[in-house]
Design an enzyme around this catalytic site. Structure first.
Site, PDB file in Angstrom:
ATOM      1  N   HIS A  63       0.818  -1.216   0.000  1.00  0.00           N
ATOM      2  CA  HIS A  63       0.000   0.000   0.000  1.00  0.00           C
ATOM      3  C   HIS A  63       0.850   1.264   0.000  1.00  0.00           C
ATOM      4  CE1 HIS A  63      -3.608   2.322   0.763  1.00  0.00           C
ATOM      5  NE2 HIS A  63      -3.220   2.700   1.966  1.00  0.00           N
ATOM      6  N   LEU A  64       1.879   1.308   0.834  1.00  0.00           N
ATOM      7  CA  LEU A  64       2.694   2.511   0.993  1.00  0.00           C
ATOM      8  C   LEU A  64       3.973   2.372   0.183  1.00  0.00           C
ATOM      9  CD1 LEU A  64       1.274   2.204   4.273  1.00  0.00           C
ATOM     10  CD2 LEU A  64       1.829   4.586   3.797  1.00  0.00           C
TER      11      LEU A  64
END
Length: 313
Positions: free
Chosen positions: A290-291
Site C-alpha cells: 500500500h505505501l
C-alpha cells in the site's frame, strides 16, 4: 543537468546539489508550518522557491505528510512543494468528531480553502489513498487549476477496490453500531503495522519510525471515532466515481499512476482503468504494498520527477 542527476543530487543532500551547481541549497530545506483555515490549524511541509511551479502532495491512510519526507527534496530544486496533513491526521489540529464533520466533502473544503490562502492558483497534485478523493473533488471544482496528476495507490474506479473493503462495505450498507464496532481494530497500531508491511517482499525496507509515528498519531484520544467516521463516508467517494471519471475524460490531465501492485485495498485494475478515460496515462506497477514510497521511494521519485519535468512548465 538531467532530471535524473538532479534527483540523485537532491537525495544525496544539499552539499551534493551545490557541487552540481543546480540550485540554491536553501530551496531544499523543508519548512514545517501551520495555516489557520476556519477552525482547523493545518500543519504542512513546504520547500522550494515560491515562484516555481507548485506541487500539492496529499497523503492518505495510514499516513500523514511524513510519507513525503523523501520525495520533497527530490522535487524542491525546481518546484514549490506543499504537503499538508489532512484534518484528523498528522499534526493538523482540528475539532473532535461531532464538532467538525469528518467527511470527504469537508476535508476537500478545508484543503481547498488552504490552497486559496496559500495562493496555489495552479498546481500539480500527487494523491495517495484518502488524498485521492480529496484531490478529485478539488479538480472537479476547479479543473483549470490542475496542471498534472500523480496517483500513488489513489483510486477512482470500482474495479480497484480489493477484498480488504469487504467488512467496510458491510458498514456502508448497514451503518449500525454493531457494524461500526466490528471495525474497531482498523484505527489501531497493529492495523497500521499490517498496512505498512502487507504485500512487501522485503519488510526490512520499511522504516519502523514511520510505523511508530503513525501508530502514535492514530492512538490519540478521539481519533478512532474520526477514522471510523471517514471509513463510513468513503462510500460517498465510490458514488462519485462516475463524476471523477467524467472529469478525467473531459479534461485529459497529464496523469501518472505509480502503484504498489500488492496493495490489499487498491488493486492494479484500478490503476489500469485510467487508460479508458485518459489513453495517454502513464501506468507503472511496483512489487510492494500500500505505501509504495516507503520501499521504492528513490525509484518512484525519479519517475515522478521525469513526469513533472515533461508536463509542468
Amino acid at each position: 543537468m538531467s532530471h535524473v542527476s538532479s534527483a540523485a543530487a537532491a537525495a544525496a543532500g544539499p552539499a551534493a546539489v551545490i557541487a552540481y551547481g543546480a540550485v540554491n541549497a536553501a530551496d531544499l530545506q523543508i519548512h514545517h508550518r501551520f495555516e489557520q483555515v476556519g477552525d482547523v490549524k493545518v500543519f504542512y511541509r513546504e520547500a522550494g522557491n515560491p515562484n516555481s511551479p507548485k506541487i500539492l502532495l496529499l497523503h492518505g491512510y495510514a499516513a500523514s505528510s511524513f510519507m513525503y519526507r523523501g520525495l520533497i527534496p527530490l522535487l524542491a530544486d525546481k518546484y514549490h512543494v506543499i504537503a499538508p496533513d489532512l484534518p484528523g491526521f498528522g499534526f493538523t489540529e482540528a475539532p473532535a468528531s461531532g464538532s467538525y464533520s469528518y467527511t470527504f466533502d469537508q476535508l476537500a473544503k478545508t484543503i481547498g480553502q488552504f490552497t486559496e490562502q496559500l495562493r496555489l492558483d495552479r498546481y500539480a497534485m500527487q494523491v495517495f489513498d484518502y488524498g485521492a478523493p480529496v484531490g478529485w473533488r478539488l479538480a472537479v471544482a476547479n479543473p483549470s487549476r490542475i496542471t498534472a496528476i500523480i496517483s500513488q495507490n489513489g483510486n477512482a474506479y470500482e474495479e480497484g477496490l480489493g477484498n480488504g473493503w469487504a467488512p467496510i462495505q458491510k458498514y456502508w450498507k448497514e451503518p449500525t453500531r454493531e457494524n461500526r464496532e466490528s471495525l474497531h481494530e482498523f484505527p489501531t497500531p497493529s492495523s497500521i503495522k499490517w498496512q505498512y508491511l502487507e504485500g512487501v517482499p522485503d519488510p526490512s525496507l520499511v522504516p519502523p519510525d514511520a510505523i511508530a509515528l503513525e501508530s502514535y498519531l492514530v492512538s490519540r484520544a478521539g481519533n478512532a471515532d474520526v477514522q471510523l467516521d471517514l471509513l463510513l463516508d468513503y462510500r460517498t467517494n465510490v458514488a462519485k466515481y462516475p463524476e471523477f471519471q467524467a472529469y478525467f475524460r473531459e479534461h485529459q490531465p497529464p496523469l501518472l499512476a505509480v502503484w504498489g501492485k500488492n496493495d490489499p485495498f487498491f488493486l492494479p485494475a484500478g490503476a489500469a482503468a485510467w487508460k479508458r478515460d485518459i489513453p495517454g496515462a502513464d501506468i507503472r506497477f511496483y512489487d510492494t504494498g500500500h505505501l509504495a514510497l516507503e520501499t521504492h521511494g528513490a525509484e518512484i521519485g525519479a519517475v515522478i520527477r521525469a513526469f513533472l519535468d515533461a508536463h509542468v512548465k
